[in-house]
Write a protein that holds these residues in place. Structure first.
Motif, mmCIF file in Angstrom:
data_model
loop_
_atom_site.group_PDB
_atom_site.id
_atom_site.type_symbol
_atom_site.label_atom_id
_atom_site.label_comp_id
_atom_site.label_asym_id
_atom_site.label_seq_id
_atom_site.Cartn_x
_atom_site.Cartn_y
_atom_site.Cartn_z
ATOM 1 N N ASP A 125 0.804 -1.219 0.000
ATOM 2 C CA ASP A 125 0.000 0.000 0.000
ATOM 3 C C ASP A 125 0.839 1.273 0.000
ATOM 4 O O ASP A 125 0.323 2.350 0.242
ATOM 5 N N GLY A 126 2.124 1.161 -0.242
ATOM 6 C CA GLY A 126 2.979 2.341 -0.259
ATOM 7 C C GLY A 126 4.194 2.143 0.616
ATOM 8 O O GLY A 126 4.575 1.018 0.945
ATOM 9 N N GLY A 127 4.806 3.256 1.021
ATOM 10 C CA GLY A 127 6.017 3.191 1.814
ATOM 11 C C GLY A 127 5.752 3.357 3.290
ATOM 12 O O GLY A 127 4.746 3.927 3.699
ATOM 13 N N PHE A 128 6.678 2.848 4.107
ATOM 14 C CA PHE A 128 6.625 2.999 5.557
ATOM 15 C C PHE A 128 8.044 2.949 6.093
ATOM 16 O O PHE A 128 8.960 2.515 5.397
ATOM 17 N N VAL A 129 8.244 3.426 7.307
ATOM 18 C CA VAL A 129 9.575 3.409 7.912
ATOM 19 C C VAL A 129 9.663 2.227 8.861
ATOM 20 O O VAL A 129 8.806 2.039 9.724
ATOM 21 N N ALA A 130 10.712 1.414 8.680
ATOM 22 C CA ALA A 130 10.964 0.269 9.545
ATOM 23 C C ALA A 130 12.260 0.514 10.306
ATOM 24 O O ALA A 130 13.146 1.228 9.831
ATOM 25 N N TYR A 131 12.366 -0.058 11.502
ATOM 26 C CA TYR A 131 13.575 0.030 12.321
ATOM 27 C C TYR A 131 14.055 -1.398 12.510
ATOM 28 O O TYR A 131 13.362 -2.222 13.091
ATOM 29 N N ALA A 132 15.228 -1.715 11.974
ATOM 30 C CA ALA A 132 15.658 -3.115 11.945
ATOM 31 C C ALA A 132 17.113 -3.269 12.342
ATOM 32 O O ALA A 132 17.956 -2.421 12.046
ATOM 33 N N GLU A 152 26.103 7.723 -7.849
ATOM 34 C CA GLU A 152 26.726 6.500 -7.347
ATOM 35 C C GLU A 152 25.728 5.366 -7.159
ATOM 36 O O GLU A 152 26.072 4.294 -6.675
ATOM 37 N N GLY A 153 24.458 5.614 -7.485
ATOM 38 C CA GLY A 153 23.438 4.576 -7.368
ATOM 39 C C GLY A 153 22.771 4.501 -6.008
ATOM 40 O O GLY A 153 21.987 3.601 -5.763
ATOM 41 N N HIS A 154 23.065 5.459 -5.102
ATOM 42 C CA HIS A 154 22.394 5.487 -3.799
ATOM 43 C C HIS A 154 20.997 6.072 -3.968
ATOM 44 O O HIS A 154 20.789 6.972 -4.776
ATOM 45 N N HIS A 155 20.078 5.553 -3.178
ATOM 46 C CA HIS A 155 18.685 5.968 -3.268
ATOM 47 C C HIS A 155 18.266 6.732 -2.023
ATOM 48 O O HIS A 155 18.790 6.500 -0.941
ATOM 49 N N ALA A 156 17.294 7.620 -2.193
ATOM 50 C CA ALA A 156 16.671 8.326 -1.072
ATOM 51 C C ALA A 156 15.193 8.497 -1.401
ATOM 52 O O ALA A 156 14.836 8.626 -2.580
ATOM 53 N N PRO A 157 14.328 8.490 -0.372
ATOM 54 C CA PRO A 157 12.908 8.757 -0.646
ATOM 55 C C PRO A 157 12.780 10.087 -1.384
ATOM 56 O O PRO A 157 13.575 11.003 -1.181
ATOM 57 N N LEU A 158 11.803 10.208 -2.243
ATOM 58 C CA LEU A 158 11.643 11.405 -3.075
ATOM 59 C C LEU A 158 11.700 12.698 -2.277
ATOM 60 O O LEU A 158 12.222 13.689 -2.762
ATOM 61 N N HIS A 159 11.173 12.714 -1.078
ATOM 62 C CA HIS A 159 11.116 13.941 -0.300
ATOM 63 C C HIS A 159 12.188 14.039 0.758
ATOM 64 O O HIS A 159 12.106 14.860 1.657
ATOM 65 N N GLU A 160 13.214 13.196 0.694
ATOM 66 C CA GLU A 160 14.333 13.206 1.629
ATOM 67 C C GLU A 160 15.624 13.290 0.823
ATOM 68 O O GLU A 160 15.776 12.581 -0.168
ATOM 69 N N GLY A 161 16.556 14.110 1.254
ATOM 70 C CA GLY A 161 17.837 14.178 0.570
ATOM 71 C C GLY A 161 18.725 13.024 0.960
ATOM 72 O O GLY A 161 18.530 12.388 1.992
#
Length: 102
Positions: free
Chosen positions: A58-65, A91-100
């Motif tokens: 259903d979309g994205g969520f933040v997990a703590y692992a 370099e191929g690193h990803h970030a959520p669209l609204h996070e740098g």
């Protein structure tokens, strides 16, 4: 004496939970458990823990692992997911669209 652990995964790296509970991108790293004072069960609190922007049905969520339950997930992020949820640096690193990317 406090033992310092080196984080295995970097901010922006794609990871997956070893039990396939989720896959996502590392947003932050704690060098030990930084959550509320509760029993962490079978997972040792003295290892790095990661905040992961995870992808669900259903979309994205933040997990703590814990580091011990995460694996390199580079091969499991689908191109559609990458475009829909993330920005990608040179370099191929990803970030959520609204996070740098830090």
């Amino acid at each position: 004496m406090t033992q310092v652990h080196t984080a295995r995964f970097a901010i922006g790296q794609i990871v997956r939970h070893r039990d396939n509970a989720f896959r996502g991108v590392v947003m932050d790293v704690d060098h030990g458990y930084a959550g509320p004072a509760v029993e962490t069960g079978a997972v040792a609190a003295d290892q790095p823990f990661y905040r992961v922007f995870a992808l669900g049905e259903d979309g994205g969520f933040v997990a703590y692992a814990a580091e011990g339950v995460l694996e390199d997930g580079q091969s499991v992020l689908l191109p559609d997911d990458a475009q829909r949820w993330f920005t990608t640096d040179a370099e191929g690193h990803h970030a959520p669209l609204h996070e740098g990317i830090h």
